[in-house]
Design a protein around this motif. Structure first.
Motif, PDB file in Angstrom:
ATOM      1  N   ILE A 142       0.850  -1.188   0.000  1.00 29.56           N
ATOM      2  CA  ILE A 142       0.000   0.000   0.000  1.00 29.56           C
ATOM      3  C   ILE A 142       0.885   1.236   0.000  1.00 29.56           C
ATOM      4  O   ILE A 142       1.864   1.316   0.735  1.00 29.56           O
ATOM      5  N   TYR A 143       0.507   2.200  -0.829  1.00 27.71           N
ATOM      6  CA  TYR A 143       1.189   3.489  -0.907  1.00 27.71           C
ATOM      7  C   TYR A 143       0.133   4.572  -0.795  1.00 27.71           C
ATOM      8  O   TYR A 143      -1.039   4.352  -1.123  1.00 27.71           O
ATOM      9  N   ALA A 144       0.547   5.753  -0.348  1.00 24.68           N
ATOM     10  CA  ALA A 144      -0.395   6.872  -0.233  1.00 24.68           C
ATOM     11  C   ALA A 144       0.234   8.130  -0.818  1.00 24.68           C
ATOM     12  O   ALA A 144       1.451   8.325  -0.747  1.00 24.68           O
ATOM     13  N   ILE A 145      -0.618   8.951  -1.386  1.00 23.45           N
ATOM     14  CA  ILE A 145      -0.214  10.260  -1.895  1.00 23.45           C
ATOM     15  C   ILE A 145      -1.121  11.293  -1.260  1.00 23.45           C
ATOM     16  O   ILE A 145      -2.343  11.203  -1.356  1.00 23.45           O
ATOM     17  N   CYS A 146      -0.521  12.266  -0.582  1.00 21.92           N
ATOM     18  CA  CYS A 146      -1.283  13.365   0.004  1.00 21.92           C
ATOM     19  C   CYS A 146      -1.297  14.485  -1.032  1.00 21.92           C
ATOM     20  O   CYS A 146      -0.251  15.050  -1.382  1.00 21.92           O
ATOM     21  N   GLN A 163       9.534  20.604  -5.672  1.00 25.96           N
ATOM     22  CA  GLN A 163       8.155  20.883  -6.079  1.00 25.96           C
ATOM     23  C   GLN A 163       7.730  20.033  -7.276  1.00 25.96           C
ATOM     24  O   GLN A 163       6.542  19.836  -7.503  1.00 25.96           O
ATOM     25  N   ASN A 164       8.682  19.510  -8.026  1.00 27.78           N
ATOM     26  CA  ASN A 164       8.403  18.611  -9.152  1.00 27.78           C
ATOM     27  C   ASN A 164       9.289  17.381  -9.002  1.00 27.78           C
ATOM     28  O   ASN A 164      10.509  17.507  -8.870  1.00 27.78           O
ATOM     29  N   TYR A 165       8.694  16.199  -9.023  1.00 27.41           N
ATOM     30  CA  TYR A 165       9.475  14.966  -8.918  1.00 27.41           C
ATOM     31  C   TYR A 165       8.651  13.810  -9.470  1.00 27.41           C
ATOM     32  O   TYR A 165       7.453  13.959  -9.741  1.00 27.41           O
ATOM     33  N   SER A 166       9.300  12.675  -9.647  1.00 34.30           N
ATOM     34  CA  SER A 166       8.592  11.503 -10.154  1.00 34.30           C
ATOM     35  C   SER A 166       9.147  10.249  -9.491  1.00 34.30           C
ATOM     36  O   SER A 166      10.232  10.259  -8.910  1.00 34.30           O
ATOM     37  N   PHE A 167       8.389   9.177  -9.613  1.00 33.26           N
ATOM     38  CA  PHE A 167       8.806   7.882  -9.074  1.00 33.26           C
ATOM     39  C   PHE A 167       7.996   6.799  -9.771  1.00 33.26           C
ATOM     40  O   PHE A 167       6.985   7.072 -10.415  1.00 33.26           O
ATOM     41  N   ASN A 168       8.473   5.569  -9.654  1.00 33.13           N
ATOM     42  CA  ASN A 168       7.792   4.417 -10.233  1.00 33.13           C
ATOM     43  C   ASN A 168       7.335   3.493  -9.128  1.00 33.13           C
ATOM     44  O   ASN A 168       8.041   3.303  -8.139  1.00 33.13           O
ATOM     45  N   ILE A 169       6.167   2.911  -9.318  1.00 33.24           N
ATOM     46  CA  ILE A 169       5.710   1.797  -8.500  1.00 33.24           C
ATOM     47  C   ILE A 169       5.228   0.755  -9.502  1.00 33.24           C
ATOM     48  O   ILE A 169       4.326   1.031 -10.299  1.00 33.24           O
ATOM     49  N   GLY A 170       5.846  -0.401  -9.461  1.00 29.83           N
ATOM     50  CA  GLY A 170       5.500  -1.424 -10.442  1.00 29.83           C
ATOM     51  C   GLY A 170       5.716  -0.892 -11.843  1.00 29.83           C
ATOM     52  O   GLY A 170       6.759  -0.316 -12.144  1.00 29.83           O
ATOM     53  N   LYS A 171       4.726  -1.059 -12.697  1.00 30.91           N
ATOM     54  CA  LYS A 171       4.828  -0.607 -14.085  1.00 30.91           C
ATOM     55  C   LYS A 171       4.234   0.782 -14.299  1.00 30.91           C
ATOM     56  O   LYS A 171       4.032   1.198 -15.438  1.00 30.91           O
ATOM     57  N   ASP A 192      11.930  14.280 -17.899  1.00 33.02           N
ATOM     58  CA  ASP A 192      11.512  13.121 -17.116  1.00 33.02           C
ATOM     59  C   ASP A 192      10.827  12.085 -17.998  1.00 33.02           C
ATOM     60  O   ASP A 192      11.153  10.894 -17.949  1.00 33.02           O
ATOM     61  N   LEU A 193       9.888  12.520 -18.808  1.00 32.09           N
ATOM     62  CA  LEU A 193       9.111  11.583 -19.628  1.00 32.09           C
ATOM     63  C   LEU A 193       9.932  10.987 -20.760  1.00 32.09           C
ATOM     64  O   LEU A 193       9.581   9.929 -21.296  1.00 32.09           O
ATOM     65  N   ALA A 194      11.050  11.614 -21.115  1.00 29.31           N
ATOM     66  CA  ALA A 194      11.922  11.062 -22.157  1.00 29.31           C
ATOM     67  C   ALA A 194      12.527   9.725 -21.736  1.00 29.31           C
ATOM     68  O   ALA A 194      12.938   8.930 -22.581  1.00 29.31           O
ATOM     69  N   HIS A 195      12.555   9.449 -20.443  1.00 28.08           N
ATOM     70  CA  HIS A 195      13.138   8.207 -19.923  1.00 28.08           C
ATOM     71  C   HIS A 195      12.101   7.105 -19.701  1.00 28.08           C
ATOM     72  O   HIS A 195      12.453   6.030 -19.220  1.00 28.08           O
ATOM     73  N   ILE A 196      10.857   7.375 -20.046  1.00 28.57           N
ATOM     74  CA  ILE A 196       9.770   6.431 -19.774  1.00 28.57           C
ATOM     75  C   ILE A 196       9.404   5.692 -21.055  1.00 28.57           C
ATOM     76  O   ILE A 196       9.233   6.310 -22.106  1.00 28.57           O
ATOM     77  N   ASP A 197       9.295   4.386 -20.952  1.00 25.44           N
ATOM     78  CA  ASP A 197       8.937   3.571 -22.112  1.00 25.44           C
ATOM     79  C   ASP A 197       7.530   3.903 -22.585  1.00 25.44           C
ATOM     80  O   ASP A 197       6.625   4.147 -21.777  1.00 25.44           O
ATOM     81  N   LYS A 198       7.345   3.892 -23.901  1.00 24.60           N
ATOM     82  CA  LYS A 198       6.011   4.085 -24.466  1.00 24.60           C
ATOM     83  C   LYS A 198       5.105   2.969 -23.949  1.00 24.60           C
ATOM     84  O   LYS A 198       5.526   1.849 -23.771  1.00 24.60           O
ATOM     85  N   THR A 210       3.780   2.996 -20.973  1.00 18.80           N
ATOM     86  CA  THR A 210       3.767   3.031 -19.515  1.00 18.80           C
ATOM     87  C   THR A 210       2.593   3.887 -19.035  1.00 18.80           C
ATOM     88  O   THR A 210       2.334   4.955 -19.577  1.00 18.80           O
ATOM     89  N   THR A 211       1.883   3.402 -18.049  1.00 18.67           N
ATOM     90  CA  THR A 211       0.803   4.192 -17.442  1.00 18.67           C
ATOM     91  C   THR A 211       1.428   5.314 -16.627  1.00 18.67           C
ATOM     92  O   THR A 211       2.313   5.079 -15.811  1.00 18.67           O
ATOM     93  N   ILE A 212       0.970   6.534 -16.882  1.00 18.74           N
ATOM     94  CA  ILE A 212       1.486   7.704 -16.169  1.00 18.74           C
ATOM     95  C   ILE A 212       0.363   8.291 -15.328  1.00 18.74           C
ATOM     96  O   ILE A 212      -0.756   8.497 -15.809  1.00 18.74           O
ATOM     97  N   VAL A 213       0.650   8.550 -14.066  1.00 20.23           N
ATOM     98  CA  VAL A 213      -0.301   9.175 -13.154  1.00 20.23           C
ATOM     99  C   VAL A 213       0.243  10.558 -12.834  1.00 20.23           C
ATOM    100  O   VAL A 213       1.344  10.686 -12.308  1.00 20.23           O
ATOM    101  N   LEU A 214      -0.513  11.598 -13.140  1.00 19.63           N
ATOM    102  CA  LEU A 214      -0.104  12.974 -12.876  1.00 19.63           C
ATOM    103  C   LEU A 214      -0.783  13.458 -11.606  1.00 19.63           C
ATOM    104  O   LEU A 214      -2.005  13.409 -11.477  1.00 19.63           O
ATOM    105  N   CYS A 215       0.025  13.930 -10.670  1.00 16.72           N
ATOM    106  CA  CYS A 215      -0.490  14.453  -9.399  1.00 16.72           C
ATOM    107  C   CYS A 215      -0.114  15.928  -9.296  1.00 16.72           C
ATOM    108  O   CYS A 215       1.048  16.277  -9.426  1.00 16.72           O
ATOM    109  N   SER A 216      -1.102  16.768  -9.087  1.00 14.96           N
ATOM    110  CA  SER A 216      -0.834  18.212  -8.949  1.00 14.96           C
ATOM    111  C   SER A 216      -1.896  18.825  -8.073  1.00 14.96           C
ATOM    112  O   SER A 216      -2.916  18.199  -7.799  1.00 14.96           O
TER     113      SER A 216
END
Length: 187
Positions: A69-73, A130-138, A173-179, A181-187
């Motif tokens: 389980i992971y959480a995003i505030c 203020q801007n960052y990214s991470f992966n969980i699974g795929k 950031d997105l240049a390093h992500i395989d086509k 891949t599911t992307i979740v944008l949080c803002s």
């Protein structure tokens, strides 16, 4: 989950303690927490509710599932009280699940703020860039600051959008992500 590297450093060391995931699958549970709007302990009970209700719910959820389980505030962590970051961090340290935070409009220092870059030092010092990214699974999660405070005086409201430097970072950031891949944008 990050360490600030002192400006102009020739070398820096940032040690992290890694915890192996319980399950090595791409399945996980994601909890989204919105608007805790804390104002500090013993102020309006918001920090206490975050600690006693939200974190308890996450603990119960963790005990009821075999998945990681992971959480995003999702922002508005401290409701315009920059001194509340200490209490928010103390409570967050006891989270039963890994939780990351997104900057919201109430997490920006609005007292001395006439440009976006001047309003984020508290969030960035306590929590994350203020801007960052991470992966969980795929899945690839992208956290961006979409609050624009380039106003002429303190009576003007903020706007939403992305600064040029955020767009450049996002493109990189997105240049390093395989086509695919599911992307979740949080803002």
């Amino acid at each position: 989950f990050f360490r600030r590297i002192p400006r102009y450093s020739q070398a820096a060391r940032a040690d992290f303690v890694l915890t192996e995931r319980r399950n090595k699958s791409d399945n996980f549970v994601l909890a989204m927490v919105g608007d805790p709007q804390t104002r500090g302990l013993k102020t309006d009970k918001a920090v206490e509710r975050f600690r006693d209700i939200i974190l308890k719910d996450l603990k119960d959820l963790a005990s009821d599932t075999a998945e990681d389980i992971y959480a995003i505030c999702l922002g508005d962590l401290v409701y315009n009280y920059m001194t509340s970051y200490d209490d928010y961090m103390d409570v967050l340290a006891n989270s039963p699940v890994p939780m990351v935070s997104v900057i919201g409009n109430h997490d920006v220092d609005q007292l001395n703020l006439f440009e976006t870059k001047f309003g984020t030092p508290y969030f960035e010092s306590y929590l994350a860039p203020q801007n960052y990214s991470f992966n969980i699974g795929k899945m690839h999660f992208v956290v961006v600051n979409d609050i624009l405070y380039n106003r002429q005086n303190t009576k003007q409201r903020y706007k939403t959008g992305l600064e040029d430097f955020t767009l450049r970072w996002l493109e990189s950031d997105l240049a390093h992500i395989d086509k695919g891949t599911t992307i979740v944008l949080c803002s």
